[in-house]
Design a protein around this motif. Sequence first.
Motif, mmCIF file in Angstrom:
data_model
loop_
_atom_site.group_PDB
_atom_site.id
_atom_site.type_symbol
_atom_site.label_atom_id
_atom_site.label_comp_id
_atom_site.label_asym_id
_atom_site.label_seq_id
_atom_site.Cartn_x
_atom_site.Cartn_y
_atom_site.Cartn_z
ATOM 1 N N THR A 269 86.160 11.749 142.078
ATOM 2 C CA THR A 269 85.816 12.550 141.601
ATOM 3 C C THR A 269 86.156 13.648 139.752
ATOM 4 O OG1 THR A 269 85.829 15.060 142.509
ATOM 5 C CG2 THR A 269 88.044 13.971 142.985
ATOM 6 N N HIS A 270 85.825 14.520 139.795
ATOM 7 C CA HIS A 270 86.252 15.626 138.052
ATOM 8 C C HIS A 270 87.703 15.501 138.977
ATOM 9 C CE1 HIS A 270 82.019 15.133 136.962
ATOM 10 N NE2 HIS A 270 82.514 14.511 135.988
ATOM 11 N N GLY A 271 88.479 15.643 137.615
ATOM 12 C CA GLY A 271 90.186 15.941 138.167
ATOM 13 C C GLY A 271 90.873 14.813 138.513
ATOM 14 N N GLY A 272 90.387 14.114 139.556
ATOM 15 C CA GLY A 272 91.198 13.202 140.717
ATOM 16 C C GLY A 272 92.223 12.008 139.628
ATOM 17 N N GLU A 273 92.637 10.966 140.179
ATOM 18 C CA GLU A 273 93.143 10.622 140.284
ATOM 19 C C GLU A 273 93.121 9.211 139.934
ATOM 20 O OE1 GLU A 273 97.836 10.795 141.104
ATOM 21 O OE2 GLU A 273 97.454 13.340 141.402
ATOM 22 N N LEU A 274 93.572 8.006 139.227
ATOM 23 C CA LEU A 274 93.179 7.051 139.033
ATOM 24 C C LEU A 274 94.683 6.027 138.685
ATOM 25 C CD1 LEU A 274 91.741 4.161 139.079
ATOM 26 C CD2 LEU A 274 92.158 4.536 136.253
ATOM 27 N N ARG A 275 95.164 5.121 140.086
ATOM 28 C CA ARG A 275 96.132 5.146 140.308
ATOM 29 C C ARG A 275 96.369 2.944 139.681
ATOM 30 N NH1 ARG A 275 98.327 8.397 145.134
ATOM 31 N NH2 ARG A 275 98.018 10.241 144.050
ATOM 32 N N LEU A 292 88.006 10.585 130.107
ATOM 33 C CA LEU A 292 87.520 12.101 129.161
ATOM 34 C C LEU A 292 87.044 13.171 129.626
ATOM 35 C CD1 LEU A 292 88.637 10.883 125.697
ATOM 36 C CD2 LEU A 292 89.997 11.368 127.503
ATOM 37 N N PHE A 293 85.454 12.769 130.127
ATOM 38 C CA PHE A 293 84.495 14.352 130.312
ATOM 39 C C PHE A 293 85.216 14.386 132.133
ATOM 40 C CE2 PHE A 293 81.541 13.266 127.235
ATOM 41 C CZ PHE A 293 82.941 14.110 126.188
ATOM 42 N N LYS A 294 85.442 13.452 132.865
ATOM 43 C CA LYS A 294 86.176 13.313 134.007
ATOM 44 C C LYS A 294 87.408 14.284 134.110
ATOM 45 C CE LYS A 294 83.289 10.847 137.565
ATOM 46 N NZ LYS A 294 83.355 9.981 138.423
ATOM 47 N N GLY A 295 88.188 14.572 132.829
ATOM 48 C CA GLY A 295 89.564 14.779 133.408
ATOM 49 C C GLY A 295 90.222 14.189 134.182
ATOM 50 N N LEU A 296 90.312 12.726 134.391
ATOM 51 C CA LEU A 296 91.212 11.904 135.406
ATOM 52 C C LEU A 296 92.438 12.321 134.469
ATOM 53 C CD1 LEU A 296 88.965 8.731 135.779
ATOM 54 C CD2 LEU A 296 89.083 10.930 137.401
ATOM 55 N N VAL A 297 93.023 12.146 135.829
ATOM 56 C CA VAL A 297 94.430 11.180 135.821
ATOM 57 C C VAL A 297 94.996 10.368 136.522
ATOM 58 C CG1 VAL A 297 97.209 12.158 136.219
ATOM 59 C CG2 VAL A 297 95.519 14.540 136.391
ATOM 60 N N VAL A 298 95.162 9.164 134.641
ATOM 61 C CA VAL A 298 95.530 7.725 134.936
ATOM 62 C C VAL A 298 97.703 7.821 134.930
ATOM 63 C CG1 VAL A 298 95.159 5.924 134.320
ATOM 64 C CG2 VAL A 298 93.561 7.763 134.026
ATOM 65 N N ARG A 299 97.468 6.736 136.335
ATOM 66 C CA ARG A 299 99.416 6.195 136.175
ATOM 67 C C ARG A 299 98.988 4.887 136.939
ATOM 68 N NH1 ARG A 299 101.328 11.205 138.129
ATOM 69 N NH2 ARG A 299 100.420 12.794 138.378
#
Length: 361
Positions: A269-275, A292-299
Amino acid sequence: MISITFDLWASGAMLAIRKITAGHGGLSVDDVPAPKEARGSDVLVKVEAAGICGTDLLIYKWGDFAKRMKLPTIIGHEISGVVEQVGSDVKGLRPGMRVSLESHVPCGVCYTCRRGWAHVCPHTRYPGVDFDGGFAPFVMVPESVCWPVPPEISPLQAAMMEPFGLAVHASMEGSGVSGLNVLVSGCGPIGLMNIAAARALGASKVIATDVHPLRLAAAARMGVDECVNAADDSVYETVRSLLGERGVDVAIDYSGQASALKALIQSITHGGELRLMGVPSQEISLNLEEWLFKGLVVRGLHGRGLFETWERSTTLLANGRVDLSSLVSHRVALSDAQDAFEMALNGKSLKILFEPNGACA
């Protein structure tokens, strides 16, 4: 050192699996000197069970990480056992205590360690890599990596606490998983453990992807809501059919594959997290525009929280919220090392455990 088995101490030798030559393979299974008396902060552990890990397979194949090793070295770092003897400076352990071993030995004094990030200390040393590991009847380790194990956790499950800690760490990072929809990509042993961890920690739905039927069947047993064979089916379309356009809140990748990452990005989802937990075998070309356009948080994740993750992992296993025993596909002797490594490399196993001192109860 009167507490060690008489035959071992009398002979001064023990059977062990060592990496002895660079390049693919290069293992030996032969007698080596047994560890000497524990001194200072060292602890001598009698090994009950020790698991083959992806890092051990990298060592077998002589991947880049392995090239730091000074050969020969006894390998193996997923270890459970019983404290046999302690050095004079050891305060928290005594002979007879059961332990599971953390595989990271951080320096404790660098900037990273002092910020509370010892699990990613740049000076970390590893048993089975930088000093002799646990594919042997006995292993000598610092007290700092010995985690006491309650009686509710079997020796076999205790040997899997180190990799299970990765799954718990991945589930606890960032926004966690409680009440969220989670996608686990790559159902090797740790990915399978992550399914169980996410479920136990309150995930709403858990979806798993892989390409191997053996692993997908195991994912179903671990309580996943939906298994996706990524070789045959669209991960994105499956996620949409289950969750609509919302997608998953958290995606955790253990595969390290470019195709898997592309599918995950579509499914989050937009703003979701990829770990990211999987280590790619080569460089991956990425188009970051969608990220970038999805605003993902990448950890990017590595290791376990020292020792918050161990506290949570112990609770989950001791109270029966998670049972890892079904992941043990093979229990073998040290003498079966070559066959065991070939099974692991060929995808014919889940978790293989060596039992250096005979079968665990």
